[in-house]
Design an enzyme around this catalytic site. Structure first.
Site, short mmCIF file in Angstrom:
data_model
loop_
_atom_site.label_atom_id
_atom_site.label_comp_id
_atom_site.label_asym_id
_atom_site.label_seq_id
_atom_site.Cartn_x
_atom_site.Cartn_y
_atom_site.Cartn_z
N ASN A 87 0.81 -1.22 0.00
CA ASN A 87 0.00 0.00 0.00
C ASN A 87 0.85 1.27 0.00
OD1 ASN A 87 0.44 -1.32 2.62
ND2 ASN A 87 -0.43 0.54 3.49
N HIS A 88 2.06 1.24 0.56
CA HIS A 88 2.90 2.45 0.61
C HIS A 88 3.69 2.69 -0.68
CE1 HIS A 88 2.01 3.65 4.65
NE2 HIS A 88 2.32 2.45 5.12
N HIS A 144 3.62 -7.03 5.41
CA HIS A 144 2.80 -5.89 5.84
C HIS A 144 2.71 -5.71 7.35
CE1 HIS A 144 -0.10 -2.66 5.81
NE2 HIS A 144 -0.98 -3.36 6.49
FE LIG Z 1 5.21 -2.42 5.22
#
Ligand SMILES: [Fe+2]
Length: 282
Positions: A70-71, A197
């Site tokens: 997601n980043h 994650h």
């Molecule tokens: Fe991460």
């Protein structure tokens, strides 16, 4: 039986993560004679996203493929690098409609050829992202099926035939349930499925019934004297005040405060089944 060694390294967090990766990865690779190294780099640039420089450091340290999450979208200037042909992936299941405004940059999978005993080994590396307690992007299960179909690897289970690529998956997800579900869904079709994650390494590494090596989370690579690699004081303030103060990387006081975390898996090239999986933390 020709076996293939794959190293997967969990989320590299900021400079402490890059520094320890540069120190440890060459030795890890040499020790096991790794044929493929996959490193999740989505937190490498100061804890958030990737830059061209941090990507170059991970590749120079010995990664063949750098995966995201997601980043990966954090640094707008990095988006063109996702299109540059460099071996960096973003999750494949971000929605794409082909329009100039509706598409997303980059690719979510790639095929890589390596040599073993004078013969080619083909790897299909896929990056997927979960949806439980995360952004509601496309279904990672159906996305995997579509990628296999696209690479002529479709078929309802069973182990991979000799000519097929060894399929390696980084599943960037929050939910343990979703991660284990994908592991079982891919069992026998992927050689290796590793979660990323959460930044906390799980101890559930195992070989699933149809031969897929699996771990729920690789853990993170960076400073251990913090909260998921970030400054503990800031994280405590965020939790107590419910204000989203910008996180900063934890500052290690010594080299022993940092670690590379991930797994080493041994795969049988002919059958596509895993022969073993063990954790790295150090
Ligand atoms: Fe991460």
């Amino acid at each position: 039986m020709a076996s293939v060694c794959v190293i997967m390294i969990g989320d590299v967090v900021g400079d402490p993560g890059l520094d320890v990766l540069e120190k440890r990865l060459p030795e890890l690779k040499a020790d096991c004679g790794a044929h493929l190294v996959v490193v999740n780099g989505e937190n490498a640039a100061g804890g958030f996203g990737l830059t061209e420089e941090s990507l170059a450091r991970i590749l120079l340290a010995g990664a063949d493929v750098v995966t995201g999450g997601n980043h990966i979208w954090e640094k707008r200037e990095f988006w063109p690098v996702l299109e540059s042909g460099k071996p960096v992936l973003r999750p494949a299941n971000y929605p794409q409609d082909g329009s100039p405004q509706g598409g997303v940059s980059g690719r979510g999978w790639l095929v890589l050829e390596k040599q073993l005993d004078g013969q080619n080994i083909s790897f299909l590396v896929i990056n997927l992202q979960g949806r439980k307690r995360m952004t509601a992007i496309d279904c990672p299960f159906r996305c995997f099926d579509a990628i296999l179909a696209e690479t002529r690897e479709s078929g309802g289970g069973g182990t991979a035939a000799p000519a097929r690529p060894l399929v390696v998956v980084d599943f960037h997800a929050e939910s343990t349930e979703e991660k284990e579900s994908l592991g079982y869904y891919l069992d026998g079709r992927a050689a290796l499925v590793a979660g990323t994650h959460t930044h906390v390494q799980t101890t559930d590494e195992r070989i699933l019934p149809n031969g897929t090596a699996y771990i729920t989370d690789l853990g993170m690579t960076g400073a251990l004297n913090g909260v998921i690699g970030m400054d503990a004081g800031i994280c405590i303030n965020r939790a107590r005040s419910q204000i989203a103060y910008r996180m900063e990387c934890a500052r290690p006081e010594s080299e022993t405060d940092c670690a590379v975390q991930g797994i080493i898996a041994e795969l049988d090239r002919e059958s596509g089944r895993a022969l073993g999986i063990r954790r790295i933390r150090g």
